[in-house]
Write an enzyme that holds these catalytic residues in place. Structure first.
Site, PDB file in Angstrom:
ATOM      1  N   CYS A   2       0.881  -1.169   0.000  1.00 16.82           N
ATOM      2  CA  CYS A   2       0.000   0.000   0.000  1.00 16.82           C
ATOM      3  C   CYS A   2       0.910   1.208   0.000  1.00 16.82           C
ATOM      4  CB  CYS A   2      -0.920   0.000   1.212  1.00 16.82           C
ATOM      5  SG  CYS A   2      -2.015   1.448   1.261  1.00 16.82           S
ATOM      6  N   GLU A 108      -2.903   1.011  -6.252  1.00 15.01           N
ATOM      7  CA  GLU A 108      -1.891   0.023  -6.604  1.00 15.01           C
ATOM      8  C   GLU A 108      -1.537   0.229  -8.075  1.00 15.01           C
ATOM      9  OE1 GLU A 108      -0.353  -1.556  -4.509  1.00 15.01           O
ATOM     10  OE2 GLU A 108      -1.652  -2.136  -2.844  1.00 15.01           O
TER      11      GLU A 108
END
Length: 233
Positions: A2, A108
């Site tokens: 993340c 992402e």
């Protein structure tokens, strides 16, 4: 993994989803500008429990030990849930620094035709996400070490694996409250982090503009979260 999040709402907005009864009448301090492209190294909103009440603070995203700081190594930004309790970097935070990083979603990247393509991931319902986090920040304490936080991650599953093989541990409100409560036994907190994360089937994701690739505070507007067609450049 993340490496970028969206945190565009107010503290009160996030808090009311956790438990309106815990919402303080007044928060000390104020809200920052909405963050649609918040990157490591910058300050993010954290929610935590303090004397049985919901509290908030703004803390830098990233943690490194004093030795790593002296060596000018990059801070850690994530902690694997498999090692967070026992790993030498984070075990003291697991016992004393469990908190929640609220937000709307996270980013992402995949590689398409040799170029980094960002994706935005959020819940299918119109709810915020509550990411399990760890911090060495201690309210009202003089600290001589670098203060920061990390987001706890786990293996992705289902279709989300096509975007990235790791994802944040996202908790439902009741589990988020138990996670933050430092009276919760460490073993129970570990169980929550390892088995209570919201499943990938409850999320949605789409391509967004490659402007997200620039972690510049000036690259910060709500259009970054809008679905984007494949960009030929």
């Amino acid at each position: 993994m993340c490496g970028r999040i969206a945190q565009s709402e107010t503290r009160r907005y996030y808090a009311k989803f956790l438990d309106p009864d815990l919402l303080p009448r007044e928060w000390i301090g104020g809200d920052t500008a909405p963050q649609f492209n918040l990157s490591p190294g910058r300050t993010a909103l954290l929610l935590h429990m303090l004397n049985g009440k919901l509290a908030s603070d703004y803390v830098s995203w990233g943690y490194r030990t004093p030795n790593e700081a002296a060596a000018k190594r990059k801070p850690w930004i994530n902690a694997r849930v498999e090692k967070a309790l026992t790993g030498r970097y984070f075990r003291h935070m697991f016992r004393q620094g469990r908190m929640i990083v609220p937000g709307g979603g996270w980013f992402e990247w995949t590689v398409e035709d040799g170029k980094k393509q960002p994706w935005y991931i959020s819940r299918k319902t119109n709810e915020p996400i509550f990411m399990a986090g760890l911090t060495n920040f201690q309210p009202y304490a003089q600290q001589e070490v670098e203060v920061g936080f990390v987001i706890v991650t786990e293996d992705a599953e289902g279709g989300m694996v096509d975007i990235h093989d790791r994802r944040p541990v996202v908790l439902e409100p009741q589990d988020a409250l138990r996670w933050m409560d430092l009276d919760t036994p460490v073993e129970e907190a570990a169980h929550i982090a390892q088995s209570r994360s919201v499943p990938s089937s409850q999320f949605q994701w789409w391509r967004v503009t490659r402007r997200v690739n620039r972690p510049d505070p000036a690259t910060n507007d709500q259009h970054l979260l809008e679905p984007a067609e494949y960009e030929q450049r």
